[in-house]
Scaffold this active site. Structure first.
Site, PDB file in Angstrom:
ATOM      1  N   SER A 112       0.832  -1.195   0.000  1.00 44.77           N
ATOM      2  CA  SER A 112       0.000   0.000   0.000  1.00 44.77           C
ATOM      3  C   SER A 112       0.876   1.258   0.000  1.00 44.77           C
ATOM      4  O   SER A 112       1.723   1.402  -0.880  1.00 44.77           O
ATOM      5  CB  SER A 112      -0.946  -0.050   1.204  1.00 44.77           C
ATOM      6  N   ARG A 115     -11.824   6.501   9.830  1.00 37.22           N
ATOM      7  CA  ARG A 115     -11.282   5.142   9.799  1.00 37.22           C
ATOM      8  C   ARG A 115     -12.345   4.127   9.386  1.00 37.22           C
ATOM      9  O   ARG A 115     -12.064   3.177   8.658  1.00 37.22           O
ATOM     10  CB  ARG A 115     -10.704   4.784  11.184  1.00 37.22           C
ATOM     11  N   ASP A 175      -8.755  -6.685  -4.327  1.00 32.39           N
ATOM     12  CA  ASP A 175      -8.327  -5.344  -3.875  1.00 32.39           C
ATOM     13  C   ASP A 175      -8.908  -4.305  -4.826  1.00 32.39           C
ATOM     14  O   ASP A 175      -8.459  -4.165  -5.953  1.00 32.39           O
ATOM     15  CB  ASP A 175      -6.789  -5.299  -3.873  1.00 32.39           C
ATOM     16  N   HIS A 227      -7.818  -5.455   0.008  1.00 29.27           N
ATOM     17  CA  HIS A 227      -6.532  -4.744   0.074  1.00 29.27           C
ATOM     18  C   HIS A 227      -5.692  -5.182   1.269  1.00 29.27           C
ATOM     19  O   HIS A 227      -4.486  -5.386   1.162  1.00 29.27           O
ATOM     20  CB  HIS A 227      -6.829  -3.244   0.144  1.00 29.27           C
ATOM     21  N   ASP A 228      -6.329  -5.307   2.424  1.00 27.51           N
ATOM     22  CA  ASP A 228      -5.589  -5.660   3.645  1.00 27.51           C
ATOM     23  C   ASP A 228      -5.069  -7.098   3.646  1.00 27.51           C
ATOM     24  O   ASP A 228      -4.445  -7.514   4.636  1.00 27.51           O
ATOM     25  CB  ASP A 228      -6.441  -5.415   4.895  1.00 27.51           C
TER      26      ASP A 228
HETATM   27  C1  LIG Z   1       0.131  -1.848   7.366  1.00 28.38           C
HETATM   28  C2  LIG Z   1       0.703  -1.508   8.553  1.00 28.38           C
HETATM   29  O1  LIG Z   1       1.709  -1.087   8.423  1.00 28.38           O
HETATM   30  S1  LIG Z   1       0.026  -1.783  10.083  1.00 28.38           S
HETATM   31  C3  LIG Z   1      -1.518  -1.067  10.166  1.00 28.38           C
HETATM   32  C4  LIG Z   1      -2.496  -2.027   9.779  1.00 28.38           C
HETATM   33  N1  LIG Z   1      -3.370  -2.315  10.847  1.00 28.38           N
HETATM   34  C5  LIG Z   1      -4.606  -2.098  10.666  1.00 28.38           C
HETATM   35  O2  LIG Z   1      -5.015  -1.660   9.612  1.00 28.38           O
HETATM   36  C6  LIG Z   1      -5.465  -2.446  11.832  1.00 28.38           C
HETATM   37  C7  LIG Z   1      -6.898  -2.505  11.466  1.00 28.38           C
HETATM   38  N2  LIG Z   1      -7.043  -3.435  10.436  1.00 28.38           N
HETATM   39  C8  LIG Z   1      -7.495  -4.686  10.659  1.00 28.38           C
HETATM   40  O3  LIG Z   1      -7.879  -5.116  11.708  1.00 28.38           O
HETATM   41  C9  LIG Z   1      -7.431  -5.490   9.442  1.00 28.38           C
HETATM   42  O4  LIG Z   1      -8.656  -6.017   9.136  1.00 28.38           O
HETATM   43  C10 LIG Z   1      -6.373  -6.553   9.537  1.00 28.38           C
HETATM   44  C11 LIG Z   1      -6.164  -7.018   8.127  1.00 28.38           C
HETATM   45  C12 LIG Z   1      -5.084  -5.936   9.995  1.00 28.38           C
HETATM   46  C13 LIG Z   1      -6.730  -7.695  10.479  1.00 28.38           C
HETATM   47  O5  LIG Z   1      -7.712  -8.511   9.904  1.00 28.38           O
HETATM   48  P1  LIG Z   1      -8.343  -9.765  10.699  1.00 28.38           P
HETATM   49  O6  LIG Z   1      -7.276 -10.497  11.432  1.00 28.38           O
HETATM   50  O7  LIG Z   1      -9.174 -10.493   9.718  1.00 28.38           O
HETATM   51  O8  LIG Z   1      -9.213  -9.081  11.826  1.00 28.38           O
HETATM   52  P2  LIG Z   1     -10.673  -8.469  11.685  1.00 28.38           P
HETATM   53  O9  LIG Z   1     -10.751  -7.548  10.532  1.00 28.38           O
HETATM   54  O10 LIG Z   1     -11.670  -9.571  11.733  1.00 28.38           O
HETATM   55  O11 LIG Z   1     -10.782  -7.601  13.005  1.00 28.38           O
HETATM   56  C14 LIG Z   1     -10.690  -8.208  14.266  1.00 28.38           C
HETATM   57  C15 LIG Z   1     -11.157  -7.221  15.304  1.00 28.38           C
HETATM   58  O12 LIG Z   1     -12.521  -6.899  15.074  1.00 28.38           O
HETATM   59  C16 LIG Z   1     -13.274  -7.207  16.241  1.00 28.38           C
HETATM   60  N3  LIG Z   1     -14.582  -7.645  15.818  1.00 28.38           N
HETATM   61  C17 LIG Z   1     -14.882  -8.693  15.019  1.00 28.38           C
HETATM   62  N4  LIG Z   1     -16.216  -8.761  14.874  1.00 28.38           N
HETATM   63  C18 LIG Z   1     -16.766  -7.777  15.590  1.00 28.38           C
HETATM   64  C19 LIG Z   1     -18.090  -7.344  15.843  1.00 28.38           C
HETATM   65  N5  LIG Z   1     -19.159  -7.957  15.304  1.00 28.38           N
HETATM   66  N6  LIG Z   1     -18.294  -6.271  16.633  1.00 28.38           N
HETATM   67  C20 LIG Z   1     -17.240  -5.631  17.191  1.00 28.38           C
HETATM   68  N7  LIG Z   1     -15.951  -5.984  16.984  1.00 28.38           N
HETATM   69  C21 LIG Z   1     -15.721  -7.051  16.190  1.00 28.38           C
HETATM   70  C22 LIG Z   1     -12.492  -8.327  16.919  1.00 28.38           C
HETATM   71  O13 LIG Z   1     -12.841  -8.415  18.284  1.00 28.38           O
HETATM   72  C23 LIG Z   1     -11.090  -7.842  16.694  1.00 28.38           C
HETATM   73  O14 LIG Z   1     -10.836  -6.788  17.616  1.00 28.38           O
HETATM   74  P3  LIG Z   1      -9.317  -6.425  18.049  1.00 28.38           P
HETATM   75  O15 LIG Z   1      -8.559  -6.159  16.779  1.00 28.38           O
HETATM   76  O16 LIG Z   1      -9.491  -5.206  18.904  1.00 28.38           O
HETATM   77  O17 LIG Z   1      -8.798  -7.623  18.781  1.00 28.38           O
HETATM   78  N1  LIG Z   2      -5.035  -1.053   6.717  1.00 25.04           N
HETATM   79  C1  LIG Z   2      -3.717  -0.633   6.398  1.00 25.04           C
HETATM   80  C2  LIG Z   2      -3.497  -0.455   4.951  1.00 25.04           C
HETATM   81  C3  LIG Z   2      -4.085   0.794   4.395  1.00 25.04           C
HETATM   82  O1  LIG Z   2      -3.577   1.006   3.118  1.00 25.04           O
HETATM   83  C4  LIG Z   2      -3.345   0.597   7.173  1.00 25.04           C
HETATM   84  O2  LIG Z   2      -4.190   1.108   7.874  1.00 25.04           O
HETATM   85  O3  LIG Z   2      -2.199   1.002   7.125  1.00 25.04           O
END
Ligand SMILES: CC(=O)SCCNC(=O)CCNC(=O)[C@H](O)C(C)(C)COP(=O)(O)OP(=O)(O)OC[C@H]1O[C@@H](n2cnc3c(N)ncnc32)[C@H](O)[C@@H]1OP(=O)(O)O
Ligand SMILES: N[C@@H](CCO)C(=O)O
Length: 390
Positions: free
Chosen positions: A161, A231, A327, A360-361
């Site tokens: 990204s 967000r 994506d 994308h993620d």
């Molecule tokens: C790129 C970089 O350099 S780092 C920065 C990237 N990090 C992020 O973007 C963080 C946010 N992004 C995400 O969470 C992204 O979806 C990912 C790809 C990183 C993780 O994906 P997944 O492992 O599939 O997690 P998912 O999208 O299901 O999210 C899980 C979270 O949602 C919460 N959740 C799931 N369902 C529900 C619901 N129905 N209601 C409330 N919360 C929920 C889980 O409890 C979990 O919470 P937590 O993260 O606080 O523990």
């Molecule tokens: N979800 C990732 C990728 C965004 O491009 C982030 O927040 O950095």
């Protein structure tokens, strides 16, 4: 918004804690905006050991809201590093063999100079007085760090990204410093649609009365609702319709029937609110404005007279590009146009499109085909560079 409870009181002291390692530059940073940034610092982490001839360094560039804690627990969230599944001893990016560097970008909020840093001219946070930062500025700052570490050529630069944009910028601006490049889920420019999504996010932040024209930190406030909504909207673009359907469908959250109100009846609403609320605990709103802007301004072809091929003229860097079928933020077409330009430039380039519904993620997830592609590319590049291969 009824159930988006993010209006805790905050002060500057609540900003994420400082990372352990910082590079304090002794030269100003020349910015595309036409000014100099001085002083400035880059917070970074390293993993593994640099070998004697400094030929085993891999620079990892993080995405929009990532940080330098790529392979060790994040001190702010307490969660594993964002690529800890990929990077570590014996892992695909094996820190028993490679020296991995990851730096928080300029404009960010986890230790590198950004809008929350103190402006020496006023003694207060820069806020919007920080000049606009570009992807090229981020890379220039990283180059100064790499010089400081005494590394002539990076074995590989990798990122997804916004991290992928930095990879492309590195390979274009400093080809002799990059032996191999692995841009993932990215493009050589930010599309009109992507700029549009970013603008919605920025307007959401700026519409929050707590934003105070950007000067919320001195007032001990934070525009958390605006940032959380930004967000939530952005997070939808990181996923795919198929994945949302698979994970949530039209399922209700903790209830048997709709409330006929505006609470989070649906699981997807609850999920997005959760993503919004947890985000504001780890990210600075003004950094969000600056980093989204940096992505918007990225246009490698425009920087080279409108011809992307010129961005890579004469390159000896080996490339591997990766995209994901679902994506829609950086569709495969964006990677393909970079591949076409690289081919036209006579570069060594391979390209992998991975079939997945994770959107994308997907680059942040445990995605076996992605890991296999990275592993294969690094092995081949290591052989070409004369590094030991597992
Ligand atoms: C790129 C970089 O350099 S780092 C920065 C990237 N990090 C992020 O973007 C963080 C946010 N992004 C995400 O969470 C992204 O979806 C990912 C790809 C990183 C993780 O994906 P997944 O492992 O599939 O997690 P998912 O999208 O299901 O999210 C899980 C979270 O949602 C919460 N959740 C799931 N369902 C529900 C619901 N129905 N209601 C409330 N919360 C929920 C889980 O409890 C979990 O919470 P937590 O993260 O606080 O523990
Ligand atoms: N979800 C990732 C990728 C965004 O491009 C982030 O927040 O950095």
């Amino acid at each position: 918004m009824v159930a988006l409870r993010v209006n805790k009181s905050h002060s500057e002291a609540d900003q994420p804690s400082s990372p352990v390692v910082r590079f304090e530059a002794d030269q100003p940073l020349k910015l595309d905006a036409g000014t100099l940034l001085s002083p400035f610092q880059v917070a970074y982490q390293t993993y593994g050991d640099l070998n004697a001839d400094k030929s085993n360094a891999i620079l990892v560039c993080h995405a929009l809201t990532g940080d330098q804690h790529v392979a060790s627990p994040n001190p702010v969230t307490g969660k594993p590093g964002w690529w800890q599944v990929l990077i570590g001893p014996g892992k695909v990016i094996d820190t028993d063999r490679f020296f991995v560097i990851c730096a928080n970008v300029i404009g960010g909020c986890l230790g590198s100079t950004g809008p929350a840093s103190t402006d020496p001219a006023t003694g207060k946070p820069y806020a919007l007085n920080l000049p606009v930062i570009t992807i090229r500025d981020m890379v220039r700052a990283q180059l100064m760090l790499i010089d400081h570490l005494g590394i002539d050529q990076l074995f590989c630069v990798i990122g997804g990204s916004m991290g992928g944009m930095q990879v492309l910028e590195w390979a274009s601006s400093y080809p002799e410093r990059v032996f191999s490049a692995l841009p993932i889920a990215t493009g050589a420019r930010h599309s009109s649609q992507n700029i549009a999504f970013h603008e919605v996010g920025r307007q959401s932040v700026m519409a929050d009365p707590e934003w105070l024209g950007g000067d919320y930190l001195v007032a001990g406030r934070r525009p958390e609702k605006g940032l959380a909504v930004a967000r939530m909207a952005a997070h939808i673009t990181y996923l795919s319709e198929a994945a949302l359907h698979r994970k949530f469908g039209r399922n209700l959250q903790d209830r048997d029937r709709p409330t006929f109100g505006f609470d989070a009846d649906f699981q997807i609403e609850s999920y997005l609110r959760h993503q919004g609320m947890t985000f504001v605990d780890r990210f600075d709103a003004n950094s969000y404005l600056y980093l989204t802007r940096a992505m918007d301004y990225f246009d490698l072809a425009a920087d080279h007279g409108g011809r992307l091929v010129e961005a890579f003229a004469g390159t000896k860097t080996r490339f591997c590009l990766v995209s994901f079928t679902s994506d829609w933020l950086f569709p495969t077409e964006e990677s393909r146009s970079v591949v076409h330009a690289l081919n036209a430039a006579g570069a060594s380039v391979s390209f992998v499109e991975i079939e997945t519904d994770r959107g994308h993620d997907a680059f942040l997830l445990d995605e076996p085909e992605l890991f296999a592609a990275i592993d294969g590319f690094l092995r081949s590049a290591a052989r070409a560079k004369g590094l030991a291969v597992r």
